[in-house]
Design an enzyme around this catalytic site. Structure first.
Site, short mmCIF file in Angstrom:
data_model
loop_
_atom_site.label_atom_id
_atom_site.label_comp_id
_atom_site.label_asym_id
_atom_site.label_seq_id
_atom_site.Cartn_x
_atom_site.Cartn_y
_atom_site.Cartn_z
N GLY A 11 0.84 -1.21 0.00
CA GLY A 11 0.00 0.00 0.00
C GLY A 11 0.87 1.25 0.00
O GLY A 11 1.81 1.34 0.77
N ARG A 72 0.86 -5.14 -4.75
CA ARG A 72 1.01 -6.27 -3.82
C ARG A 72 1.14 -7.50 -4.73
O ARG A 72 0.17 -7.87 -5.38
CB ARG A 72 -0.20 -6.41 -2.91
CG ARG A 72 -0.52 -5.15 -2.08
CD ARG A 72 -1.62 -5.47 -1.08
NE ARG A 72 -2.29 -4.27 -0.59
CZ ARG A 72 -1.92 -3.58 0.49
NH1 ARG A 72 -0.88 -3.95 1.17
NH2 ARG A 72 -2.60 -2.52 0.88
N GLY A 102 5.76 -2.06 3.59
CA GLY A 102 5.30 -2.49 4.91
C GLY A 102 5.67 -3.94 5.19
O GLY A 102 6.58 -4.50 4.55
N ASP A 103 4.94 -4.58 6.12
CA ASP A 103 5.37 -5.91 6.55
C ASP A 103 5.30 -6.97 5.45
O ASP A 103 6.17 -7.84 5.38
CB ASP A 103 4.64 -6.35 7.82
CG ASP A 103 3.13 -6.30 7.66
OD1 ASP A 103 2.66 -5.81 6.61
OD2 ASP A 103 2.43 -6.75 8.58
N THR A 126 4.31 2.82 5.33
CA THR A 126 2.90 2.42 5.43
C THR A 126 2.20 3.42 6.34
O THR A 126 2.80 3.90 7.30
CB THR A 126 2.72 0.99 6.00
OG1 THR A 126 1.34 0.83 6.42
CG2 THR A 126 3.60 0.74 7.22
N ASP A 128 -0.08 2.70 8.30
CA ASP A 128 -0.59 2.00 9.49
C ASP A 128 0.30 2.11 10.72
O ASP A 128 -0.15 1.87 11.84
CB ASP A 128 -0.80 0.51 9.18
CG ASP A 128 -1.93 0.29 8.21
OD1 ASP A 128 -2.67 1.24 7.93
OD2 ASP A 128 -2.08 -0.86 7.73
N ASP A 130 2.47 0.06 11.73
CA ASP A 130 2.46 -1.21 12.47
C ASP A 130 3.76 -2.01 12.30
O ASP A 130 3.73 -3.22 12.16
CB ASP A 130 1.26 -2.06 12.02
CG ASP A 130 1.25 -2.31 10.52
OD1 ASP A 130 2.03 -1.64 9.80
OD2 ASP A 130 0.46 -3.14 10.06
N ARG A 172 -6.23 -2.09 9.33
CA ARG A 172 -6.84 -3.42 9.38
C ARG A 172 -6.48 -4.14 10.68
O ARG A 172 -7.29 -4.76 11.32
CB ARG A 172 -6.29 -4.24 8.20
CG ARG A 172 -7.31 -4.76 7.29
CD ARG A 172 -6.67 -5.55 6.19
NE ARG A 172 -5.29 -5.14 5.90
CZ ARG A 172 -4.74 -5.16 4.72
NH1 ARG A 172 -5.46 -5.53 3.68
NH2 ARG A 172 -3.48 -4.84 4.54
N GLY A 186 -10.56 14.92 19.27
CA GLY A 186 -11.48 15.00 20.41
C GLY A 186 -12.68 14.08 20.32
O GLY A 186 -13.80 14.47 20.66
N GLU A 188 -15.38 11.12 21.14
CA GLU A 188 -15.98 10.67 22.41
C GLU A 188 -15.55 9.24 22.72
O GLU A 188 -15.40 8.85 23.86
CB GLU A 188 -17.51 10.68 22.32
CG GLU A 188 -18.14 11.95 22.83
CD GLU A 188 -17.66 13.17 22.07
OE1 GLU A 188 -17.72 13.13 20.82
OE2 GLU A 188 -17.20 14.14 22.70
N LYS A 214 -23.61 17.24 26.03
CA LYS A 214 -23.10 17.32 24.64
C LYS A 214 -24.23 16.96 23.68
O LYS A 214 -24.94 15.99 23.90
CB LYS A 214 -21.94 16.35 24.45
CG LYS A 214 -20.73 16.72 25.29
CD LYS A 214 -19.58 15.83 24.92
CE LYS A 214 -18.42 16.07 25.86
NZ LYS A 214 -17.31 15.19 25.61
N SER A 216 -23.68 16.61 20.22
CA SER A 216 -23.20 15.80 19.09
C SER A 216 -21.99 15.00 19.56
O SER A 216 -21.35 15.37 20.54
CB SER A 216 -22.80 16.70 17.92
OG SER A 216 -21.71 17.51 18.30
N GLN A 256 -6.92 8.73 2.95
CA GLN A 256 -5.88 8.76 4.00
C GLN A 256 -4.51 8.36 3.45
O GLN A 256 -3.50 8.57 4.08
CB GLN A 256 -6.24 7.81 5.14
CG GLN A 256 -7.47 8.24 5.91
CD GLN A 256 -8.08 7.09 6.69
OE1 GLN A 256 -7.81 6.91 7.86
NE2 GLN A 256 -8.91 6.29 6.04
O1 F6P Z 1 -1.67 -1.13 4.87
C1 F6P Z 1 -2.18 0.09 4.48
C2 F6P Z 1 -3.66 0.01 4.23
O2 F6P Z 1 -4.10 1.28 3.80
C3 F6P Z 1 -4.51 -0.48 5.41
O3 F6P Z 1 -4.77 0.51 6.39
C4 F6P Z 1 -5.75 -0.95 4.70
O4 F6P Z 1 -6.42 -1.89 5.49
C5 F6P Z 1 -5.20 -1.55 3.44
O5 F6P Z 1 -3.94 -0.92 3.21
C6 F6P Z 1 -6.07 -1.39 2.23
O6 F6P Z 1 -5.45 -2.02 1.16
P1 F6P Z 1 -5.87 -1.87 -0.37
O7 F6P Z 1 -5.53 -0.49 -0.82
O8 F6P Z 1 -5.09 -2.91 -1.07
O9 F6P Z 1 -7.36 -2.09 -0.42
#
Ligand code: F6P
Length: 324
Positions: A11, A72, A102-103, A126, A128, A130, A172, A186, A188, A214, A216, A256
């Protein structure tokens, strides 16, 4: 080492271009040839390469995505695929490789190195965050800022209509984005894969929030949270159990992963790229470069993919106190 290849894999994440630029320019600085591999391991298997010079990477430090594209690769998981990849590296006289990913990408790197003893250094890229062996992966900071900006906007409309919003963020298997964006915006309540807070606790905290006056609320939910329900079912569940709430769902998704990298990610990418090339020129291999206490460090790639980069649970407590 006379020729180094660089690829982006898995990714994509903001800052990958800045890392490519850093690898290419560090190679140029040390008068070492540099080759870009398109589409990660897919391009390696196909021999899809491009010669890169210091000028090939002009004006990309500020660009999201990756000029080398990413993928991938299923084929690289096979022995035949890896054999083809190795043939292309030999054919192009490439001596070592920098893998930005990433991993999943690092797992491929470890297997490939075991089979062919090919020198590889990893740069963690990545959103994430992670990966063990670095406090920050490339793109995480940018993704966090993107998520917070989006949640701020959602808060505006949530508050105009006295609504409850469930905002799903990426992750994920890891709750780094959810937890930090949740505190930063912020929220909840924050639901993450690392801890099952339970649906009762969520209902309780939403009731508490109403009692506190609150009108909302925002609940940030990581893609892989442990509630066992998707974000739409969560919203329905709350509406059924707390009829005073009118709920809406917003899934932030792949936005994102895009956008111009933050200054933090650009600086990190520049530092990690330099270190990656210097380690290879120093005869080192199978390491991932990362950041710890604002120092660039290296970790065995096999360690980095074992996991163990735990999120800061203290933030959940902070979040809880902030909802008072
Ligand atoms: O590992 C990065 C990531 O954006 C994860 O947060 C998300 O679950 C995944 O890749 C989505 O992968 P794809 O773009 O292959 O659907």
């Amino acid at each position: 080492i006379k020729k180094i290849a660089v690829m982006t894999s898995g990714g994509d994440s903001p800052g990958m271009n800045a890392a490519i630029r850093s690898v290419v320019r560090t190679c140029a600085y040390y008068r070492t040839s540099c080759v870009g591999i398109y589409r990660g391991y897919e391009g390696l298997i196909d021999g899809d390469f491009i010669d890169l010079t210091a000028r090939s990477v002009n004006n990309i430090i500020n660009k999201g995505g990756t000029i080398l594209k990413s993928a991938r690769s299923k084929e690289f998981r096979t022995k035949e695929g890896r054999a083809k990849a190795y043939e292309h590296l030999k054919e192009h006289k490439i001596d070592a490789m920098v893998v930005i990913g990433g991993d999943g990408s690092f797992t491929g790197a470890v297997v490939f190195n075991e089979e062919y003893k090919f020198p590889i250094i990893g740069i963690p890229g990545t959103i994430d965050n992670d990966i063990f062996g670095t406090t920050h992966t490339l793109g995480y900071d940018t993704a966090l800022n993107t998520a917070v900006e989006a949640i701020d906007k959602i808060r505006d409309t949530a508050s105009s209509h006295n609504r409850l919003f469930f905002v799903e963020v990426m992750g994920r298997d890891a709750g780094f984005i959810a937890l930090n964006a949740g505190v930063g915006a912020g929220a909840e309540e924050i639901l993450i894969p690392e801890e099952d807070l339970g649906l009762d606790r969520m209902l309780e905290s939403l009731k508490k929030s109403r009692r506190a006056g609150k009108s909302s609320s925002i609940v940030v939910v990581a893609e892989g949270d442990k509630s066992g329900r998707n974000v739409y079912d969560l919203a329905k569940y709350v509406e059924e159990n707390l009829p005073e709430y009118e709920a809406r769902v917003s899934v932030l998704g792949h936005m994102q992963r895009g956008g111009a990298p933050s200054c933090f990610d650009r600086v990190l990418a520049s530092r990690l790229g330099v270190k990656a090339v210097e380690l290879l020129l120093d005869g080192q291999t199978n390491l991932m470069v990362g950041l710890k206490n604002n120092e660039v460090i290296s970790t065995e790639i096999s360690e980095a993919i074992k996991g163990g980069h735990t999120i800061n649970m203290e933030l959940l407590r902070v979040s809880d106190i902030m909802t008072t």
